[in-house]
Design an enzyme around this catalytic site. Structure first.
Site, short mmCIF file in Angstrom:
data_model
loop_
_atom_site.label_atom_id
_atom_site.label_comp_id
_atom_site.label_asym_id
_atom_site.label_seq_id
_atom_site.Cartn_x
_atom_site.Cartn_y
_atom_site.Cartn_z
N ASP A 109 2.33 0.57 3.30
CA ASP A 109 3.02 -0.49 4.04
C ASP A 109 2.94 -0.22 5.55
O ASP A 109 2.77 0.92 5.98
CB ASP A 109 4.51 -0.53 3.66
CG ASP A 109 4.71 -0.77 2.19
OD1 ASP A 109 3.85 -1.39 1.56
OD2 ASP A 109 5.77 -0.32 1.69
N1 URA Z 1 5.49 2.79 -1.98
C1 URA Z 1 5.99 1.94 -1.07
O1 URA Z 1 7.05 1.36 -1.27
N2 URA Z 1 5.30 1.76 0.08
C2 URA Z 1 4.14 2.42 0.35
O2 URA Z 1 3.56 2.22 1.42
C3 URA Z 1 3.64 3.30 -0.62
C4 URA Z 1 4.34 3.46 -1.78
#
Ligand code: URA
Length: 257
Positions: free
Chosen positions: A108
């Site tokens: 993310d």
């Molecule tokens: N889980 C999440 O919530 N975000 C990420 O970027 C990776 C794993």
């Protein structure tokens, strides 16, 4: 298929990647452990290393010249896609422009930590294939203070999310509200949604390990090439479900200043 007079001998191509001596590679071929373009190879097979898809024990071997595999420590506030309609910085801005690469899975915008980038489609496909379930380890700071035993149990046993129950996870509370979470699924925003579901929104999320791969020296925004051994070991982890032997990837990491 390359005919007898063309191409290079398969054992020579394999040996050049560092797989072992030509003799070792001949034995692999003889034992039926090598496939070329989906067919079990026989001794004497010649290949064009620019185009042949070579696998040993189901693990793709990067023989094509020009393949690159980068390990990036992604900082927060960077998107994992190649281009962003909102003009935000992207992970491909952080690595060499040529050859063009893409990220293996994604983190993310606000997530930090290890991300693989490559132009090797077979490698990326193998790592992201849902049936392979390569472990990913996260360091997670959550709001709401220490987790109750029930919340920890839910995270470990499975949390009901809108796209179904999560698989069992390994979860340790290192400090009040500071978790180590190891999962092998790759659902969208999974760790954030799992923590949210048990009443502890994520404040900070850092990916510390992918399969056998960890690197505490890589600073945010820095990248390095994977070694061939690392590429092959990741392939083995993905294909055979073997888990890492190197421990201690979280040591020395401070999420709280
Ligand atoms: N889980 C999440 O919530 N975000 C990420 O970027 C990776 C794993």
């Amino acid at each position: 298929m390359v005919n007898d007079a063309e191409g290079e001998r398969l054992q020579k191509v394999l040996a050049r990647t560092g797989f072992g001596s030509r003799r070792v590679c001949e034995d692999l071929i003889f034992d039926g452990r090598v496939t070329v373009d989906g067919e079990v190879a026989i001794l004497g097979r010649r290949v064009d290393p620019d185009v042949a898809q070579i696998f040993v024990d189901g693990v793709p071997i990067p023989t094509m010249p020009g393949l690159v595999h980068y390990l990036l420590n992604k900082p927060a506030k960077v998107v994992s896609t190649a281009a962003d309609p909102e003009g935000r910085p992207t992970v491909v801005d952080l690595v060499p422009r040529e050859p063009r690469v893409f990220s293996v899975g994604r983190l993310d915008y606000d997530t930090e930590g290890l991300l693989l980038l490559t132009n090797d489609g077979a490698f990326a496909q193998m790592l992201t294939h849902p049936s392979h379930g390569v472990e990913k380890e996260y360091l997670v700071e959550v709001g709401g203070g220490a987790l109750s035993p029930a919340a920890l149990r839910s995270l470990r046993e499975g949390v009901e999310l809108e796209d179904g129950m999560t698989a069992p996870a390994r979860v340790a509370e290192l400090d009040a509200g500071l978790l180590k979470i190891v999962i092998h699924e790759g659902r969208n925003r999974q760790v954030r949604r799992m923590c949210e579901a048990v009443g502890h929104p994520v404040l900070r999320l850092v990916r510390m390990r992918i399969g056998n791969l960890a690197d505490q020296r890589l600073k945010p925004g820095e990248w390095r090439h994977l070694t061939l051994d690392e590429v092959l070991a990741l392939g083995e982890v993905a294909v055979k479900g073997r888990q890492p032997t190197r421990k201690g990837s979280m040591r020395g990491t401070t999420i709280r200043s």
